[in-house]
Enzyme design. Structure first.
Site, PDB file in Angstrom:
ATOM      1  N   ASN A  10     124.311   5.102 -42.511  1.00 48.56           N
ATOM      2  CA  ASN A  10     123.963   6.212 -43.401  1.00 48.56           C
ATOM      3  C   ASN A  10     123.752   5.659 -44.807  1.00 48.56           C
ATOM      4  O   ASN A  10     124.710   5.302 -45.479  1.00 48.56           O
ATOM      5  CB  ASN A  10     125.113   7.235 -43.380  1.00 48.56           C
ATOM      6  CG  ASN A  10     124.946   8.320 -44.414  1.00 48.56           C
ATOM      7  OD1 ASN A  10     123.851   8.533 -44.947  1.00 48.56           O
ATOM      8  ND2 ASN A  10     126.031   9.028 -44.721  1.00 48.56           N
ATOM      9  N   LYS A  12     122.767   7.197 -47.396  1.00 48.26           N
ATOM     10  CA  LYS A  12     122.992   8.200 -48.455  1.00 48.26           C
ATOM     11  C   LYS A  12     121.819   8.165 -49.448  1.00 48.26           C
ATOM     12  O   LYS A  12     120.686   7.915 -49.034  1.00 48.26           O
ATOM     13  CB  LYS A  12     124.337   7.967 -49.147  1.00 48.26           C
ATOM     14  CG  LYS A  12     125.469   7.768 -48.144  1.00 48.26           C
ATOM     15  CD  LYS A  12     126.823   7.781 -48.775  1.00 48.26           C
ATOM     16  CE  LYS A  12     127.852   7.478 -47.702  1.00 48.26           C
ATOM     17  NZ  LYS A  12     129.214   7.682 -48.160  1.00 48.26           N
ATOM     18  N   HIS A  98     128.394  16.033 -43.018  1.00 53.77           N
ATOM     19  CA  HIS A  98     129.025  14.924 -43.747  1.00 53.77           C
ATOM     20  C   HIS A  98     129.906  15.510 -44.855  1.00 53.77           C
ATOM     21  O   HIS A  98     129.546  16.516 -45.477  1.00 53.77           O
ATOM     22  CB  HIS A  98     127.950  14.001 -44.331  1.00 53.77           C
ATOM     23  CG  HIS A  98     128.526  12.712 -44.830  1.00 53.77           C
ATOM     24  ND1 HIS A  98     129.171  12.627 -46.030  1.00 53.77           N
ATOM     25  CD2 HIS A  98     128.590  11.477 -44.273  1.00 53.77           C
ATOM     26  CE1 HIS A  98     129.603  11.381 -46.199  1.00 53.77           C
ATOM     27  NE2 HIS A  98     129.263  10.671 -45.146  1.00 53.77           N
ATOM     28  N   GLU A 100     130.318  14.736 -47.803  1.00 53.15           N
ATOM     29  CA  GLU A 100     129.637  14.886 -49.105  1.00 53.15           C
ATOM     30  C   GLU A 100     128.782  16.152 -49.115  1.00 53.15           C
ATOM     31  O   GLU A 100     128.654  16.817 -50.152  1.00 53.15           O
ATOM     32  CB  GLU A 100     128.793  13.632 -49.398  1.00 53.15           C
ATOM     33  CG  GLU A 100     129.692  12.436 -49.710  1.00 53.15           C
ATOM     34  CD  GLU A 100     129.122  11.088 -49.328  1.00 53.15           C
ATOM     35  OE1 GLU A 100     127.898  10.972 -49.102  1.00 53.15           O
ATOM     36  OE2 GLU A 100     129.923  10.127 -49.244  1.00 53.15           O
ATOM     37  N   GLU A 170     135.414  11.111 -39.722  1.00 48.83           N
ATOM     38  CA  GLU A 170     135.369  10.372 -40.982  1.00 48.83           C
ATOM     39  C   GLU A 170     136.445  10.897 -41.926  1.00 48.83           C
ATOM     40  O   GLU A 170     136.207  11.873 -42.662  1.00 48.83           O
ATOM     41  CB  GLU A 170     134.009  10.558 -41.639  1.00 48.83           C
ATOM     42  CG  GLU A 170     132.846  10.080 -40.797  1.00 48.83           C
ATOM     43  CD  GLU A 170     131.677   9.706 -41.687  1.00 48.83           C
ATOM     44  OE1 GLU A 170     131.305   8.541 -41.679  1.00 48.83           O
ATOM     45  OE2 GLU A 170     131.174  10.582 -42.407  1.00 48.83           O
ATOM     46  N   GLY A 176     134.083   5.299 -48.577  1.00 52.49           N
ATOM     47  CA  GLY A 176     133.673   4.659 -49.818  1.00 52.49           C
ATOM     48  C   GLY A 176     134.842   4.208 -50.680  1.00 52.49           C
ATOM     49  O   GLY A 176     134.669   3.857 -51.845  1.00 52.49           O
ATOM     50  N   SER A 216     134.729   3.237 -44.574  1.00 51.82           N
ATOM     51  CA  SER A 216     134.923   1.837 -44.981  1.00 51.82           C
ATOM     52  C   SER A 216     134.947   0.857 -43.812  1.00 51.82           C
ATOM     53  O   SER A 216     135.647  -0.161 -43.861  1.00 51.82           O
ATOM     54  CB  SER A 216     136.192   1.694 -45.838  1.00 51.82           C
ATOM     55  OG  SER A 216     136.065   2.449 -47.031  1.00 51.82           O
TER      56      SER A 216
HETATM   57  C1  PEP Z   1     129.984   7.563 -44.679  1.00 50.82           C
HETATM   58  O1  PEP Z   1     129.759   8.079 -45.747  1.00 50.82           O
HETATM   59  O2  PEP Z   1     129.533   8.072 -43.633  1.00 50.82           O
HETATM   60  C2  PEP Z   1     130.807   6.364 -44.678  1.00 50.82           C
HETATM   61  C3  PEP Z   1     131.500   6.093 -43.600  1.00 50.82           C
HETATM   62  O3  PEP Z   1     130.813   5.596 -45.828  1.00 50.82           O
HETATM   63  P1  PEP Z   1     131.566   4.199 -46.063  1.00 50.82           P
HETATM   64  O4  PEP Z   1     131.310   3.364 -44.841  1.00 50.82           O
HETATM   65  O5  PEP Z   1     130.931   3.638 -47.289  1.00 50.82           O
HETATM   66  O6  PEP Z   1     133.008   4.519 -46.222  1.00 50.82           O
END
Ligand code: PEP
Length: 253
Positions: A10, A12, A98, A100, A170, A176, A216
């Site tokens: 992803n 973003k 998601h 966000e 998640e 992040g 992450s």
């Molecule tokens: C995400 O936003 O779907 C995600 C898992 O981000 P990150 O891997 O940067 O934590």
């Protein structure tokens, strides 16, 4: 039925068209050899969907995802993109829910349930995200929180529709932040999600639905996460923006 293993990147709101093209080419040239049961999904911003579709079209095992779509079929929704438009440029999956989108754009489970229907009606698949904030994890109520998100967003679907659903767990506190859920925390939640599917739809659906971990994930921790019996792959943010890192995560799968 064996579940598909999926590693989805992803991006973003990162990478312009030229940077995105370079990244897709670098991923394709990174020497990844995919097993037959593994899919790689790339989710660039809308403006790079068509470019990505044309670069991956002859690569077996590579699929295209959008990061969002509007819940209505068409109409006066300035600035929005419909499921039919995504289908027309070759999108295979749409990421919905998601954290966000939920946090910054006010997407509720009710809106997400509608988006799920709109995407499935266009014969695309859904990657439905769920996850708890740190306070919820600290209070120990994460299972109830995830159960609500899954029931509200997905449990109106028929058993047959579920073949086009992938779930991504998640934990928001791991997105992040550099903090990853431990292998055990990820496994526990994935097993819990699978038990919810089994209760509602039976074992066949529960055993055939892919559940991805996101938060992450990177080359150094992916192998441990992916070794868990109920972790079928990952939804990768930051590490999907660097071809070598994304390839490293894919190789761990
Ligand atoms: C995400 O936003 O779907 C995600 C898992 O981000 P990150 O891997 O940067 O934590």
């Amino acid at each position: 039925m064996a579940r598909k293993k999926i590693v989805a990147g992803n991006w973003k709101m990162n990478k312009n068209l030229f940077e995105g093209k370079q990244l897709v080419e670098d991923i394709l040239h990174s020497g990844i050899e995919l097993r037959d049961d593994v899919e790689v999904v790339i989710a660039p911003p809308f403006i790079s969907l068509e470019m990505t579709a044309s670069l991956i079209k002859d690569r077996k095992g590579f699929f295209l995802a959008a990061q969002n779509c509007h819940q209505e079929k068409s109409g006066a929704y300035t600035g929005e993109i419909s499921a039919e438009m995504l289908k027309s440029v070759g999108v295979d999956y749409v990421i919905l829910g998601h954290s966000e989108r939920r946090e910054y754009f006010g997407e509720t489970d009710a809106v997400l349930a509608k988006k799920v229907d709109t995407v499935l009606a266009q014969e695309m698949k859904v990657i439905y995200c769920c996850g708890e904030a740190l306070q919820i994890r600290e209070a120990g109520t994460q299972n109830a929180h995830i159960q609500t998100q899954i029931e509200n967003g997905l449990f109106h679907l028929s058993e047959a529709a579920f073949k086009n659903i992938v779930i991504a767990y998640e934990p928001i506190w791991a997105i992040g932040t550099g903090l990853t859920a431990s292998d055990e925390q990820a496994q526990d939640m994935h097993a819990f999600i699978r038990s919810l599917l089994a209760q509602k739809y039976g074992d066949a659906v529960a055993q055939s639905t892919s559940i991805l971990y996101g938060g992450s994930a990177k080359p150094s921790n992916a192998a441990g996460l992916f070794a868990q019996p109920d972790v079928d792959g990952g939804l990768i943010g930051g590490a999907s923006l660097v071809a070598a890192d994304f390839a490293g995560v894919i190789k761990a799968r």
